[in-house]
Design an enzyme around this catalytic site. Sequence first.
Site, mmCIF file in Angstrom:
data_model
loop_
_atom_site.group_PDB
_atom_site.id
_atom_site.type_symbol
_atom_site.label_atom_id
_atom_site.label_comp_id
_atom_site.label_asym_id
_atom_site.label_seq_id
_atom_site.Cartn_x
_atom_site.Cartn_y
_atom_site.Cartn_z
ATOM 1 N N GLU A 51 29.300 -29.322 33.072
ATOM 2 C CA GLU A 51 28.288 -30.252 32.587
ATOM 3 C C GLU A 51 28.758 -30.953 31.308
ATOM 4 O O GLU A 51 28.474 -32.142 31.097
ATOM 5 C CB GLU A 51 26.971 -29.511 32.368
ATOM 6 N N SER A 62 35.093 -18.788 50.232
ATOM 7 C CA SER A 62 33.921 -18.156 50.831
ATOM 8 C C SER A 62 33.434 -18.928 52.046
ATOM 9 O O SER A 62 33.169 -20.133 51.995
ATOM 10 C CB SER A 62 32.779 -17.980 49.842
ATOM 11 N N ASP A 71 22.776 -26.194 41.005
ATOM 12 C CA ASP A 71 22.752 -26.402 39.553
ATOM 13 C C ASP A 71 21.718 -25.468 38.932
ATOM 14 O O ASP A 71 20.513 -25.706 39.029
ATOM 15 C CB ASP A 71 22.404 -27.859 39.245
ATOM 16 N N ASP A 80 21.544 -25.743 32.396
ATOM 17 C CA ASP A 80 21.422 -27.041 31.725
ATOM 18 C C ASP A 80 21.950 -26.946 30.305
ATOM 19 O O ASP A 80 21.873 -25.886 29.668
ATOM 20 C CB ASP A 80 19.957 -27.498 31.671
#
Length: 764
Positions: free
Chosen positions: A182, A244, A316, A319
Amino acid sequence: MKWRIGALILALLAVSPLAVMYFNTAKLDGTVKLPGLNAPVAVNRDNRGVPLILAKNQLDLAQTLGYLHAQDRFFQMDLLRRLSAGELAALVGDKALDHDRDIRRHRFRARAEAAISAMAPQDRALLVAYSNGVNKGLADLLTKPFEYWLLRQAPRQWRPEDSLLVIDSMYLDLQGNAAKREWSLAAISQRLDDQQKAFWFPFGGRFDAALDSTFPQPAPLPKTGWPDMQAPPASPAPEQAPGSNGWAVAGRFTNDGAAMLASDMHLSLRVPNIWYRMAARIGDNMEVGLTLPGTPALVVGSNGHIAWGFTNSYGDFSDLVVVSDAGNNQYQTSAGPKAFTDHPETIQSSSGHSETLVVKDTQWGPLMGTLPDGRPYAQLWTAQQPGGVNINLMKLVDCPDVSCALALAPTMGIPTQNMMVADTRGNVAWTLAGPIPERLGYSGLEPVDLSQAGVSWQDRLPASAYPRRINPPSGRIWSANQRMLGGAELSRIGDGGYVLGERAGRIRDLLKSQNLWDEKGFFAMQYDNKVPVYDFWAKLLANELSQMPPSPDFVKARRLVDEWDGTAASGSQAFVMIHDFRQAMLGLVFAPFYNLDKTLPGFDAASIDNQWEYPLRQLLSQQPPAMLPKGYESWQGLLSEQTARQVTRTAEAGWPTWGSVHQSHIRHPLSAALPNWLARYLDAPVSPQSGDSYAVHVTGTAFGASERLVVTPGREDRGILVMPGGQSGNPFSPYYLSGHQDWQDGNPEPLMPQEARWQLTLTP
């Protein structure tokens, strides 16, 4: 005189680490007293060291599993709890101080202690029982595990909260890159306009293999041309390592009418492996699969009614929150100024060094640093929230069908995963297991100021809002770290860096290629080496080679590429050229991004490069003059030069095969600090590898399938399970690498323990 020399040698041997390893293997048979048990427990191990535990209740099973984990894997467990607690330096010295300083800001140990205190009594009792078993298992070893002799340290007792720290370590492994990603995207947003950002960082494209068949539209070439960033010399792009896989088919595609599931979770690989095999019976109830040493949970497996597996979801769940200073050690919130909470964290090293780090905490999370624009930020992360870590995963063993598993998934305190479930009634299902935050008033794609009105974060979506699919019309479910859904459901999940959907698409297409499946067919799929994403690159390279002078090297290169079978097979010479040609082109075209960290410390291109196949192909196909990398007069000149360089590099290397340059190096955590002659006894054998990060058979130097499971619930006797390494963490145990070669070669091993070779009885 000779006997005295012999006695001296034996005495020296008796105190050496080698002797410790030899005599300190787990107790396999006989009778052991384990205070706290409610009734005797039988542990029957087969010739691979896989235990079948016969217990009367769940508490006794948890305590027994703790005993076995400690006997075979205590050092591994210790590393996992120390990793998330930020306590590695106390064991391995000053080289871990930077890690500890970074991790201590999350205060995972304090959070684990608080979670234990708030836990339901029955859950806390399970962790206490497990902890008691661990400490008894450690005490029953003849001496401390050999790693502590090498480090000149003593092991610490296990505590119930340590099991939650092990789950925190999985958060760090599976989501620990979220803040860096981010932050890097925020840095890019400062340097690109909207059109450039849409092109260089697409959300997805035609390779997407979502369950709802949604596709984003490709972005047009930006009219503004290249971003204005310094472009140092290019080098080949770093390898990607996401992995995976998981898939399931409904009962109508099997001979039994029960659904079938395959799971291969990919992680960094070490010796011993992260998982520990186990089967257990409590009365008529059975469970079999893989446990995580340090916790009492069956992570992946079957209970005879359902089978389940996971892949990392790449949603997500974190933050970056802008923190505005309000003076007087306060920060601004929507309710007005609020005081920072200062937490002193003492970090100690085995060298004797000690320091105190003061963590400044906000209501959203700890202060982590400054954003690229200089504003302070805190990280808001599901791992740090109440309920983010719990042991509800253990309740899966009581579920009779997929509906029960889907209802349980939103309550789990694990790094949020794609969970696939199959049951004996023929049903298949997918959902997300673990916390999904509910964002109100913002998307989570950019740093957010939560002190402003109209924006907020709730720790978990309502269970009714969790995305799920039960018995889709195709009767097939697949997951390979790709975007699973689009539309409103995707907006709730968010984008945490989904991988290119090509691997998932290959799985989908293979599943649809036939209407009857058995366990061996699923297992063979897990070793599928086809890499369709490279077809474009083989065609491009062949076209360029056809225009080269007819020198012997160019002729040989053209022949190899023309004859390539489309696989990343270990014996392929062609794939080496095709793979390296692509990596060189990635490194050349994206050099301004890959090298941005040199002028912007903290930037990490590898955290945001997951979809770069799309803009790269678009550039090479359309060849816009305004987008030509500096130093070249034309796109054709660039391609010709890169082709010639690739052939020269390949010829000078002796036309290597893929397996000669793509090999496994799976090592013990301490082997790098030992002489080579000793380290080789701790490490797995170096082996040529087939596969690639874009094949279903994902492989890397020290990355790959940490397990490969295939099972039809209710038919566990036909199930298959292989994993790298073996059950034991002691190199002198016969089970240190048992099964490793079968994992490497693709030879199926039975899921269920076989005939008992050792019988251990634990009594109260």
